[in-house]
Motif scaffolding. Structure first.
Motif, short mmCIF file in Angstrom:
data_model
loop_
_atom_site.label_atom_id
_atom_site.label_comp_id
_atom_site.label_asym_id
_atom_site.label_seq_id
_atom_site.Cartn_x
_atom_site.Cartn_y
_atom_site.Cartn_z
N GLU A 289 0.82 -1.20 0.00
CA GLU A 289 0.00 0.00 0.00
C GLU A 289 0.87 1.26 0.00
N CYS A 290 1.95 1.24 0.76
CA CYS A 290 2.85 2.40 0.81
C CYS A 290 3.55 2.58 -0.54
N ALA A 291 3.97 1.49 -1.16
CA ALA A 291 4.62 1.57 -2.47
C ALA A 291 3.67 2.16 -3.51
N LYS A 292 2.42 1.75 -3.50
CA LYS A 292 1.44 2.31 -4.43
C LYS A 292 1.30 3.81 -4.22
N SER A 293 1.27 4.22 -2.96
CA SER A 293 1.10 5.64 -2.64
C SER A 293 2.27 6.45 -3.17
N LEU A 295 4.44 5.54 -5.64
CA LEU A 295 4.50 5.47 -7.10
C LEU A 295 3.43 6.33 -7.76
N LYS A 296 2.37 6.62 -7.04
CA LYS A 296 1.34 7.51 -7.58
C LYS A 296 1.87 8.92 -7.75
N VAL A 297 2.73 9.37 -6.81
CA VAL A 297 3.26 10.74 -6.89
C VAL A 297 4.63 10.78 -7.56
N SER A 356 5.41 -3.67 -11.31
CA SER A 356 5.71 -2.23 -11.32
C SER A 356 7.06 -1.89 -11.93
N GLY A 357 8.01 -2.80 -11.88
CA GLY A 357 9.35 -2.50 -12.38
C GLY A 357 10.12 -1.54 -11.51
N GLN A 358 9.70 -1.38 -10.23
CA GLN A 358 10.37 -0.43 -9.34
C GLN A 358 10.70 -1.03 -7.98
N ILE A 359 10.46 -2.32 -7.77
CA ILE A 359 10.65 -2.94 -6.45
C ILE A 359 12.04 -3.57 -6.34
N VAL A 360 12.70 -3.25 -5.23
CA VAL A 360 13.99 -3.85 -4.87
C VAL A 360 13.86 -4.40 -3.46
N TYR A 361 14.22 -5.66 -3.24
CA TYR A 361 14.16 -6.23 -1.89
C TYR A 361 15.48 -5.98 -1.17
N THR A 598 1.54 13.23 -14.85
CA THR A 598 0.30 12.61 -14.38
C THR A 598 -0.10 11.43 -15.27
N ASP A 599 0.27 11.48 -16.53
CA ASP A 599 0.01 10.33 -17.41
C ASP A 599 0.88 9.14 -17.02
N LEU A 600 2.14 9.43 -16.64
CA LEU A 600 3.01 8.36 -16.15
C LEU A 600 2.40 7.71 -14.92
N SER A 601 1.92 8.52 -13.97
CA SER A 601 1.32 7.99 -12.75
C SER A 601 0.10 7.15 -13.06
N THR A 602 -0.75 7.63 -13.99
CA THR A 602 -1.96 6.89 -14.34
C THR A 602 -1.62 5.54 -14.93
N LEU A 603 -0.64 5.50 -15.83
CA LEU A 603 -0.27 4.24 -16.46
C LEU A 603 0.41 3.31 -15.46
N ALA A 604 1.31 3.85 -14.62
CA ALA A 604 2.01 3.02 -13.64
C ALA A 604 1.02 2.37 -12.68
N LEU A 605 0.05 3.13 -12.22
CA LEU A 605 -0.93 2.58 -11.28
C LEU A 605 -1.82 1.53 -11.94
N SER A 606 -2.13 1.72 -13.21
CA SER A 606 -2.95 0.72 -13.89
C SER A 606 -2.20 -0.61 -14.00
N LEU A 607 -0.88 -0.53 -14.21
CA LEU A 607 -0.07 -1.76 -14.28
C LEU A 607 0.09 -2.38 -12.91
#
Length: 650
Positions: A289-293, A295-297, A356-361, A598-607
């Motif tokens: 949930e925090c990652a989504k938040s 990546l939205k901004v 998302s292509g942005q997660i690192v453990y 904002t288009d990047l955010s919209t597309l990233a969240l849809s994925l």
């Protein structure tokens, strides 16, 4: 770091009690949330992931090799050592020693104070510029500005002695890092701004009826820091820096931990777990949930997710509510043990936002000088460490190409014995397997690990640095340190990312991938003009509090032999087809008539949320015209917004 080191982020104050410090601005004076927000001139250094690797915007592989500098998580509310050393001198030395990223631990309490517009005060920072301007005496003698005092001058107000607030100082440090080619990673280290605040199990503190083991009074005496406070405050910082690629990544919480007692008395709600529930203490759910938040901004940011401490042996009918077993017989263990933040077994079946292509453990790992874990009870080697602990706990994530790893903390004392042996084995394993890392730590005041610097933060421990230095990204024969900034070289003996890929990658290579040479495409330096984002609304800031020392160290358990881990799954493909009657406006995913972040955010969240785009939104997002929308379209739109390409669509 967990366990005993966590108790000893030793204060510098006692050692410098006689030092003259600047004052600080009153905390009650409101400041503008965005007044000091940094805006990068190029915006070309954002990173993304694929498989076990991290890449720049043009698909060049990068390697994050850095160190920790703590203090923003402590009661001083500033990186330690600035009582003794000028920040420019410090950053120059860090860059010259080849560290391309700094992990900055910080507290949610401090972030909330910034978000609320009332930054917590700073202590243990020396700053002066005396006199603040040239002074002309009666006889015409000129005393030049800064003659009598000139240290951390940019931290001073116009009078040359009043210290700026904690948020201003952080922003200044971020800006200065650009000059030296260093990047930042922000780590939410603890709820409270306190030198032992990291000992608390979770990423929030909410007293509830489930405080069945005395959490409210026995473990944490601070004001409530809610789950939403934690998520909103780190999202606020990510939005504040959404147009500045100095901060490349956000580590959502340092070392979530907690374990069940042997008699079953420990409250399950007070330990970090990893399952498919929506419980607040479920680290998988919370981090997602925090990652989504974030990546939205800021869809460019890397999101670092650590592990937990214990996980149940489901193959032995254990659950998250099962009590541990005191000194179990072999084959009767109910729990897998690990370092705090080290247990990433849950990723195998329950990964976080794999599309998302942005997660690192980011597991943490330490040696026997910190705690005598069971896997050290032998003449250990790389293979025994893999068999007994590393492979099934975190290494499989890298070897099975699930996601990249970044060992957020590793380090310890040089003992010419087992601990040094462990450091060398882990170092070599990270080099051989392209694992990113940040060493613990620069600070000398870490109780049971020490640091890379001496007690006055001036000179480097040459033996420890010599061990660590081999794991820094550097060219194979010329020994040039490779930075993560495309335009600015890393210190005096380093190169920029563009320099590396234009002059070194194909001629001599680097210590990444065993010296393999590679072709790379330098990034155009044309400045981008990303649309600025608004800061979120402020929330109430908590007061500083004390937090107790840990009372128990975890009981280690043996890990089983490795089992086959699943291969990563492909991202789902949208099934919606474009509307042939509408002409595409490529990149305009949110259909507002323009193409921006904002288009990047919209597309990233849809994925990320696996939500299908419909109609014109789908048509506009399919910029490569292949009939589907995915990460390739996201990367292409990102390049267009950053002005690296001048056209979208086929």
């Amino acid at each position: 770091m967990g366990l005993f080191k966590k108790t000893t982020a030793v204060l510098c104050l006692a050692a410098v009690a006689g030092t003259c410090f600047g004052g600080y601005s009153p905390a009650s004076e409101k400041v503008n949330d965005t007044a000091f927000a940094a805006v990068d001139d190029s915006g070309d250094d954002w990173l993304h992931t694929k498989g076990s690797r991290i890449y720049d915007m043009n698909g060049n592989e990068v390697w994050l090799t850095g160190a920790n500098w703590f203090g923003l998580n402590c009661s001083e509310n500033a990186p330690h050592g600035l009582y003794a050393r000028d920040v420019d001198d410090m950053l120059q030395s860090i860059a010259d020693h080849g560290i391309n990223i700094i992990r900055f631990p910080i507290s949610t309490e401090l972030l909330l104070s910034w978000m609320d517009g009332e930054p917590l005060p700073v202590s243990s920072v020396q700053a002066s510029y005396n006199p603040p301007k040239d002074e002309v005496g009666e006889d015409g003698t000129v005393t030049p500005a800064g003659k009598y005092g000139n240290i951390n001058r940019d931290f001073c107000e116009a009078d040359g002695k009043t210290l700026k607030n904690s948020m201003e100082i952080f922003d200044i440090i971020m800006q200065k890092m650009k000059k030296y080619g260093i990047k930042a990673l922000v780590d939410v280290h603890s709820p409270a701004s306190h030198n032992s605040g990291h000992n608390y199990n979770l990423w929030y503190y909410e007293p509830t009826a489930e405080d069945c083991d005395g959490m409210a009074t026995g473990h944490f005496s601070g004001k409530e820091i809610t789950w939403d406070n934690w998520k909103d405050s780190i999202t606020w910082l990510a939005e504040k820096y959404a147009n500045d690629d100095t901060i490349l990544a956000y580590d959502l919480k340092n070392e979530p931990h907690g374990k069940r007692g042997y008699d079953g008395s420990s409250c399950p709600a007070n330990m970090a777990k990893w399952d498919d529930s929506t419980d607040k203490n479920n680290w998988k759910y919370s981090s997602e949930e925090c990652a989504k938040s974030i990546l939205k901004v800021n869809p460019h940011a890397l999101i670092l997710i650590e592990g937990i401490e214990q996980s149940p042996r489901f193959d032995r009918n254990a659950t998250w509510n099962t009590a541990d077993v005191f000194q179990p017989k072999a084959g009767e263990e109910k729990w897998y043990g690990a370092w705090w933040g080290g247990n990433l077994r849950g990723v195998k079946d329950l990964p976080v936002l794999p599309e998302s292509g942005q997660i690192v453990y980011s597991p943490h790992d330490y040696g026997p000088s910190v705690y005598a874990q069971s896997w050290f009870d032998k003449d250990f080697s790389t293979e025994t460490l893999l068999d007994d602990y590393w492979r099934d706990t975190w290494a499989y994530i890298n070897s099975d190409e699930i996601a990249p790893l970044l060992i957020g903390e590793w380090g310890g004392h040089m003992d010419d014995g087992p601990n040094q042996k462990w450091m060398e084995l882990l170092r070599d394993y990270m080099i051989d397997h392209h694992i990113n890392h940040t060493f613990w730590c620069l600070n000398p005041n870490s109780g049971d690990t020490g640091g890379l610097l001496d007690t006055q933060f001036n000179n480097w421990d040459e033996a420890k640095y010599g061990l660590f230095e081999k794991s820094l990204w550097q060219t194979s024969s010329s020994g040039k340190y490779v930075g993560l900034d495309h335009q600015v070289a890393l210190g005096k003996n380093g190169v920029s990312l563009n320099d590396f890929y234009s002059s070194y990658a194909n001629s001599e290579g680097s210590n990444l991938d065993g010296g393999k040479k590679s072709d790379g495409k330098p990034v155009d330096s044309t400045p981008a003009s990303p649309k600025p984002t608004e800061s979120p609304k402020p929330t109430e800031s908590p007061k500083p509090t004390e937090s107790p020392k840990p009372t128990e160290s975890p009981k280690p358990t043996e890990s089983p032999k490795p089992t086959e881990s699943p291969k990563p799954t492909e991202s789902p493909k949208p099934t919606e087809t474009p509307n042939p009657s509408e002409k595409a406006v490529y990149g305009d995913v949110n259909e507002d008539g323009k193409v921006d972040v904002t288009d990047l955010s919209t597309l990233a969240l849809s994925l990320v949320d696996k939500k299908e785009l419909k109609g014109n939104a789908f048509t506009n997002a399919d910029v490569d015209g292949d009939g589907k929308v995915g990460l390739t379209d996201l990367a292409t739109i990102r390049q267009y917004i950053s002005k690296k390409i001048d056209k979208l669509g086929v």
